[in-house]
Design a protein around this motif. Structure first.
Motif, short mmCIF file in Angstrom:
data_model
loop_
_atom_site.label_atom_id
_atom_site.label_comp_id
_atom_site.label_asym_id
_atom_site.label_seq_id
_atom_site.Cartn_x
_atom_site.Cartn_y
_atom_site.Cartn_z
N MET A 1 8.63 -0.04 5.75
CA MET A 1 7.27 -0.57 5.94
C MET A 1 6.35 0.48 6.55
O MET A 1 5.20 0.62 6.13
CB MET A 1 7.30 -1.82 6.83
CG MET A 1 7.89 -3.04 6.13
SD MET A 1 8.09 -4.45 7.24
CE MET A 1 6.40 -4.73 7.76
N ARG A 2 6.86 1.22 7.53
CA ARG A 2 6.06 2.29 8.14
C ARG A 2 5.66 3.31 7.07
O ARG A 2 4.49 3.67 6.94
CB ARG A 2 6.85 2.95 9.26
CG ARG A 2 6.07 4.09 9.95
CD ARG A 2 6.90 4.82 10.97
NE ARG A 2 7.96 5.57 10.31
CZ ARG A 2 9.27 5.46 10.58
NH1 ARG A 2 9.70 4.64 11.51
NH2 ARG A 2 10.14 6.19 9.92
N GLY B 1 -2.89 2.53 5.34
CA GLY B 1 -3.10 1.25 6.00
C GLY B 1 -3.05 1.38 7.51
O GLY B 1 -2.57 2.37 8.06
N THR C 1 5.52 2.95 3.84
CA THR C 1 4.62 2.33 2.86
C THR C 1 3.20 2.22 3.41
O THR C 1 2.23 2.52 2.72
CB THR C 1 5.16 0.94 2.47
OG1 THR C 1 6.49 1.08 1.95
CG2 THR C 1 4.27 0.27 1.43
N MET C 2 3.09 1.79 4.67
CA MET C 2 1.77 1.66 5.31
C MET C 2 1.06 3.02 5.35
O MET C 2 -0.11 3.12 4.95
CB MET C 2 1.91 1.10 6.72
CG MET C 2 0.60 0.99 7.49
SD MET C 2 0.82 0.43 9.20
CE MET C 2 1.66 1.83 9.95
N TYR C 3 1.74 4.04 5.81
CA TYR C 3 1.13 5.37 5.91
C TYR C 3 0.78 5.92 4.53
O TYR C 3 -0.28 6.51 4.34
CB TYR C 3 2.04 6.35 6.64
CG TYR C 3 2.18 6.09 8.14
CD1 TYR C 3 1.13 5.59 8.90
CD2 TYR C 3 3.39 6.35 8.78
CE1 TYR C 3 1.26 5.36 10.26
CE2 TYR C 3 3.53 6.12 10.16
CZ TYR C 3 2.46 5.64 10.88
OH TYR C 3 2.59 5.41 12.24
N GLU D 1 -2.33 -9.21 10.90
CA GLU D 1 -0.93 -9.12 10.46
C GLU D 1 -0.14 -10.37 10.83
O GLU D 1 0.69 -10.83 10.05
CB GLU D 1 -0.27 -7.86 11.01
CG GLU D 1 -0.92 -6.56 10.55
CD GLU D 1 -1.12 -6.43 9.04
OE1 GLU D 1 -0.32 -6.99 8.26
OE2 GLU D 1 -2.09 -5.77 8.63
N LEU E 1 0.86 -3.61 8.29
CA LEU E 1 1.57 -4.14 7.13
C LEU E 1 2.57 -5.19 7.61
O LEU E 1 3.31 -4.95 8.57
CB LEU E 1 2.31 -3.02 6.39
CG LEU E 1 2.96 -3.37 5.06
CD1 LEU E 1 1.90 -3.67 3.99
CD2 LEU E 1 3.86 -2.23 4.58
N ILE F 1 3.61 -2.85 -2.77
CA ILE F 1 2.82 -3.84 -2.04
C ILE F 1 2.45 -4.99 -2.97
O ILE F 1 2.01 -4.76 -4.10
CB ILE F 1 1.54 -3.20 -1.44
CG1 ILE F 1 1.95 -2.18 -0.37
CG2 ILE F 1 0.61 -4.25 -0.87
CD1 ILE F 1 0.83 -1.40 0.24
N LEU G 1 -4.30 -4.25 2.33
CA LEU G 1 -3.59 -3.56 1.26
C LEU G 1 -3.23 -4.51 0.11
O LEU G 1 -3.07 -4.06 -1.02
CB LEU G 1 -2.33 -2.87 1.80
CG LEU G 1 -2.59 -1.74 2.80
CD1 LEU G 1 -1.27 -1.22 3.37
CD2 LEU G 1 -3.38 -0.61 2.15
#
Length: 165
Positions: A38-39, A47, A41-43, A134, A50, A6, A92
């Motif tokens: 991205m999913r 977050g 990374t967000m989880y 976002e 994202l 990130i 984030l």
């Protein structure tokens, strides 16, 4: 799938977070891989949303999950808003920073899914806030730009709230 790094604002020397993201014109495996990454990374970072720019990709792509379902928004645009809410936001890309931000209480967006199918989604409260937050990222706008007050940590925000009561 792969967890991506990130972009943190303080370390963002070229200020990529301030740049306007480009529209997606090709809906292919590369886009699907980006959405999947991205999913993940967000989880992995706890977050709620994202934007692709937050992982260094200047594409108009967002993932959001406020607990009810995952939204994948490609080329999203806000088409309707109503009401007002003021609450705490974090990001984030701004670890341990929070702010008081006023946003619409109801938001309707138009976007494309990963396969290029257009659809509309709407939400209230946290989901409305996430849509705005976002989509702002895609335009180079950051939540501190809207904040009436900023807090260095979540604890300092909670303490400030207690003192007001």
């Amino acid at each position: 799938m792969a967890k991506r790094n990130i972009v943190v604002f303080e370390k963002d020397e070229d200020q990529i977070l301030r740049k306007r993201s480009r529209e997606v014109t090709v809906f292919d495996k590369k886009l699907h891989d980006l959405l999947d990454d991205m999913r993940e990374t967000m989880y992995a970072n706890d977050g709620v949303g994202l934007a692709a720019v937050q992982v260094g990709i200047l594409k108009r792509v967002v993932v959001i999950d406020c607990g009810d379902r995952l939204y994948e928004l490609v080329n999203p645009e806000i088409i309707e808003t109503d009401g007002e809410q003021t609450g705490t936001e974090g990001c984030l890309s701004f670890p341990e920073e929070y702010g008081e931000v006023t946003r619409p209480n109801h938001v309707k967006v138009r976007a494309f899914d990963r396969d290029g199918n257009e659809y509309e989604a709407e939400g209230t409260e946290l989901l409305a806030r996430a849509f705005c937050h976002e989509i702002d990222h895609l335009n180079g706008v950051l939540f501190p730009d809207h904040a009436t007050e900023m807090y260095e940590t979540e604890e300092s925000f909670k303490n400030k709230r207690k003192r007001r009561r």
